[in-house]
Design a protein around this motif. Structure first.
Motif, PDB file in Angstrom:
ATOM      1  N   ASN A  60       6.388  -4.972  -3.613  1.00  0.00           N
ATOM      2  CA  ASN A  60       5.063  -4.505  -4.031  1.00  0.00           C
ATOM      3  C   ASN A  60       5.197  -3.163  -4.728  1.00  0.00           C
ATOM      4  N   ASN A  61       5.523  -3.255  -5.971  1.00  0.00           N
ATOM      5  CA  ASN A  61       5.825  -2.075  -6.774  1.00  0.00           C
ATOM      6  C   ASN A  61       4.697  -1.040  -6.801  1.00  0.00           C
ATOM      7  N   GLN A  62       3.466  -1.510  -6.629  1.00  0.00           N
ATOM      8  CA  GLN A  62       2.348  -0.567  -6.682  1.00  0.00           C
ATOM      9  C   GLN A  62       2.079   0.055  -5.321  1.00  0.00           C
ATOM     10  N   GLY A  63       2.614  -0.537  -4.302  1.00  0.00           N
ATOM     11  CA  GLY A  63       2.382  -0.004  -2.967  1.00  0.00           C
ATOM     12  C   GLY A  63       1.066  -0.475  -2.386  1.00  0.00           C
ATOM     13  N   LYS A  64       0.894  -0.277  -1.100  1.00  0.00           N
ATOM     14  CA  LYS A  64      -0.389  -0.589  -0.468  1.00  0.00           C
ATOM     15  C   LYS A  64      -0.756   0.534   0.492  1.00  0.00           C
ATOM     16  N   GLU A  65      -2.051   0.604   0.778  1.00  0.00           N
ATOM     17  CA  GLU A  65      -2.514   1.652   1.671  1.00  0.00           C
ATOM     18  C   GLU A  65      -2.699   1.058   3.060  1.00  0.00           C
ATOM     19  N   LEU A  66      -2.152   1.720   4.059  1.00  0.00           N
ATOM     20  CA  LEU A  66      -2.238   1.194   5.421  1.00  0.00           C
ATOM     21  C   LEU A  66      -3.630   1.406   6.001  1.00  0.00           C
ATOM     22  N   ASN A  67      -3.935   0.619   7.035  1.00  0.00           N
ATOM     23  CA  ASN A  67      -5.243   0.752   7.696  1.00  0.00           C
ATOM     24  C   ASN A  67      -5.336   2.053   8.494  1.00  0.00           C
ATOM     25  N   HIS A  68      -4.179   2.441   9.051  1.00  0.00           N
ATOM     26  CA  HIS A  68      -4.166   3.650   9.871  1.00  0.00           C
ATOM     27  C   HIS A  68      -3.060   4.582   9.398  1.00  0.00           C
ATOM     28  N   HIS A  69      -3.203   5.820   9.774  1.00  0.00           N
ATOM     29  CA  HIS A  69      -2.200   6.826   9.438  1.00  0.00           C
ATOM     30  C   HIS A  69      -0.886   6.539  10.161  1.00  0.00           C
ATOM     31  N   PHE A  70       0.224   6.626   9.433  1.00  0.00           N
ATOM     32  CA  PHE A  70       1.548   6.447  10.028  1.00  0.00           C
ATOM     33  C   PHE A  70       2.176   7.825  10.142  1.00  0.00           C
ATOM     34  N   SER A  71       2.487   8.191  11.385  1.00  0.00           N
ATOM     35  CA  SER A  71       2.990   9.535  11.617  1.00  0.00           C
ATOM     36  C   SER A  71       4.456   9.655  11.197  1.00  0.00           C
ATOM     37  N   GLY A  72       4.740  10.526  10.233  1.00  0.00           N
ATOM     38  CA  GLY A  72       6.128  10.751   9.846  1.00  0.00           C
ATOM     39  C   GLY A  72       6.521   9.959   8.612  1.00  0.00           C
ATOM     40  N   ALA A  73       7.814   9.730   8.465  1.00  0.00           N
ATOM     41  CA  ALA A  73       8.328   9.007   7.304  1.00  0.00           C
ATOM     42  C   ALA A  73       9.431   8.065   7.746  1.00  0.00           C
ATOM     43  N   LEU A  74       9.304   6.802   7.325  1.00  0.00           N
ATOM     44  CA  LEU A  74      10.341   5.818   7.628  1.00  0.00           C
ATOM     45  C   LEU A  74      10.912   5.302   6.315  1.00  0.00           C
ATOM     46  N   LEU A  75      12.226   5.316   6.210  1.00  0.00           N
ATOM     47  CA  LEU A  75      12.899   4.748   5.045  1.00  0.00           C
ATOM     48  C   LEU A  75      13.883   3.699   5.525  1.00  0.00           C
ATOM     49  N   SER A  76      13.881   2.580   4.824  1.00  0.00           N
ATOM     50  CA  SER A  76      14.825   1.521   5.155  1.00  0.00           C
ATOM     51  C   SER A  76      15.390   0.982   3.845  1.00  0.00           C
ATOM     52  N   TRP A  77      16.670   0.686   3.842  1.00  0.00           N
ATOM     53  CA  TRP A  77      17.280   0.125   2.621  1.00  0.00           C
ATOM     54  C   TRP A  77      18.478  -0.708   3.013  1.00  0.00           C
ATOM     55  N   ASP A  78      18.829  -1.629   2.117  1.00  0.00           N
ATOM     56  CA  ASP A  78      19.980  -2.504   2.341  1.00  0.00           C
ATOM     57  C   ASP A  78      21.103  -2.148   1.378  1.00  0.00           C
ATOM     58  N   PHE A  79      22.289  -2.162   1.889  1.00  0.00           N
ATOM     59  CA  PHE A  79      23.489  -1.988   1.075  1.00  0.00           C
ATOM     60  C   PHE A  79      24.135  -3.370   1.055  1.00  0.00           C
ATOM     61  N   ILE A  80      24.043  -4.038  -0.097  1.00  0.00           N
ATOM     62  CA  ILE A  80      24.450  -5.436  -0.156  1.00  0.00           C
ATOM     63  C   ILE A  80      25.731  -5.588  -0.966  1.00  0.00           C
ATOM     64  N   LEU A  81      26.599  -6.443  -0.507  1.00  0.00           N
ATOM     65  CA  LEU A  81      27.829  -6.718  -1.254  1.00  0.00           C
ATOM     66  C   LEU A  81      27.509  -7.765  -2.309  1.00  0.00           C
ATOM     67  N   HIS A  82      27.587  -7.364  -3.574  1.00  0.00           N
ATOM     68  CA  HIS A  82      27.262  -8.303  -4.648  1.00  0.00           C
ATOM     69  C   HIS A  82      28.501  -9.082  -5.110  1.00  0.00           C
TER      70      HIS A  82
END
Lengths: 337, 105
Positions: free
Chosen positions: A315-337
């Motif tokens: 979702n390149n444009q992003g979405k707005e959550l219903n409630h406030h999320f405290s802090g920052a969470l980042l997740s990513w995958d390192f994939i073997l191509h």
């Protein structure tokens, strides 16, 4: 020295206490509530055994089930605010992702800082979920009767810290490299991962907390290798103010008049720098992380912070959550191509 | 006489973040303890070779604080003139650093 509970004085006290309790049970004036929701209580009943049981969503994942998870956390927060003890029932969980495990720990930290420590729970019944829950290192941070757990070679268990720790960042990269059987150092890809991890750690220390002596100032990180998908998933969480709140906004945007939060976060990530400190040479951390994604070194980049939920490439444009999320969470995958 | 500094061998194979308060092996530490002394004499125009290879990676904040910070203190032109970069593992890093120097203010 004689132990106190063997003394006649203690035994006499216990007998008297049990007679009183039994009398109340016979009169139907209190209901034993261990392991069940509270149905009723007398004013004189000691609340030690009363716990509010809160069912955890079956799909225990911020990434895949953010709305239900937020409702769940709101329920927990409300229970804590009402000063009721909490029991998290994870027995029915069918899917669990590392981000949710990190968030539970962060949540417990926040409540602990508020003076609330009556938090307990069980593990999932599903064997795969239970294994991940245990092997993530969750029980290294809470009291349990499980004993020392055998490490899983596919998981770099939860690490936590306050400052940027480049040596740990290197260990995390080496874990990913060894799982994916890559050359240890010198690759653009491993350098990209190192860059992201150090930037995230530094961001917690530098921006996430406005008070330099904030006692809850910490980050958490976990890395999990998925052999079937030949990928290593990284999840990083800090429980500070969140990225959007720390980005310096134009006054119109801060009034909520122009733009919405996902677009603000997106613009910061994609290089329209808005450093909290206003110094023009700062604010390069977020674009640097995005650049690593743009160079296809990482995939499935997810950022959840305050209200925005940004997931690349979905979702390149992003979405707005219903409630406030405290802090920052980042997740990513390192994939073997 | 040319001065040669290898970040990996002389400083750390795992450079950190921006400031000392952020954690170990910061850009601020590297700049103050390893580079600034060569810029104190205004008449000194000797070349300083910086080898960027051999590290686990670089946070942008490390690079910006080291070289951008140096430019803010001693002037962009002087820093660009005196510093020579070696980066066989990632040649694009040199362009990135030069951009930080030019954008420093």
């Amino acid at each position: 020295m004689k132990k106190y509970w063997k003394s006649s004085k203690y035994k006499k006290y216990q007998r008297k206490k049990n007679r009183k309790t039994l009398k109340k049970i016979r009169k139907g004036k209190y209901k034993k509530a261990v392991g069940r929701d509270v149905i009723g209580e007398t004013k004189s009943f000691k609340t030690k055994l009363i716990r509010k049981i809160i069912q955890v969503p079956d799909n225990f994942s911020l990434k895949n089930n953010i709305d239900e998870m937020q409702e769940f956390f709101m329920k927990v927060n409300k229970t804590v605010n009402n000063k009721k003890k909490v029991f998290l029932d994870l027995s029915k969980v069918k899917y669990i992702s590392p981000d949710a495990i990190l968030y539970i720990l962060s949540m417990m930290d926040v409540f602990k800082n508020r003076g609330f420590t009556d938090f307990s729970g069980n593990a999932p019944n599903d064997p795969r979920c239970k294994d991940l829950f245990i092997e993530s290192g969750f029980y290294d941070y809470v009291s349990s009767n499980l004993g020392k757990q055998k490490p899983n070679k596919n998981i770099l268990s939860i690490r936590t810290g306050v400052d940027a720790d480049p040596k740990l960042a290197n260990k995390i990269v080496e874990f990913a490299s060894s799982q994916l059987k890559l050359k240890m150092r010198g690759l653009k890809s491993t350098k990209g991962i190192f860059r992201i991890v150090v930037e995230c750690m530094a961001n917690t220390r530098e921006h996430a907390y406005t008070l330099q002596n904030d006692y809850n100032s910490k980050w958490r990180i976990i890395a999990v290798y998925f052999p079937h998908d030949k990928k290593v998933n990284f999840t990083f969480l800090d429980n500070g103010k969140g990225i959007v709140k720390t980005i310096k906004k134009k006054w119109l945007e801060s009034m909520g008049i122009t733009g919405n939060d996902p677009s603000l976060l997106k613009s910061a990530f994609e290089g329209k720098r808005r450093s909290r400190t206003k110094e023009i040479y700062r604010g390069r951390g977020l674009p640097a992380i995005y650049k690593v994604f743009d160079q296809k070194i990482i995939d499935n980049l997810l950022i959840i912070t305050n209200k925005p939920f940004l997931s690349y490439p979905e979702n390149n444009q992003g979405k707005e959550l219903n409630h406030h999320f405290s802090g920052a969470l980042l997740s990513w995958d390192f994939i073997l191509h | 006489m040319s001065i040669i500094i290898s970040i990996a061998k002389d400083f750390s194979e795992t450079p950190g973040a921006r400031f000392r308060k952020n954690g170990s092996f910061s850009g601020e530490e590297f700049r103050e303890d390893y580079l600034e002394k060569y810029f104190l004499d205004e008449k000194d125009s000797s070349e300083i070779e910086i080898n960027l290879d051999g590290v686990a990676g670089y946070a942008t904040s490390f690079l910006e604080e080291t070289f951008g910070g140096l430019a803010r203190k001693f002037g962009k032109d002087k820093v660009l003139r005196r510093l020579k970069f070696i980066s066989e593992e990632d040649p694009l890093l040199i362009d990135e650093i030069k951009k930080y120097i030019k954008d420093s203010e």
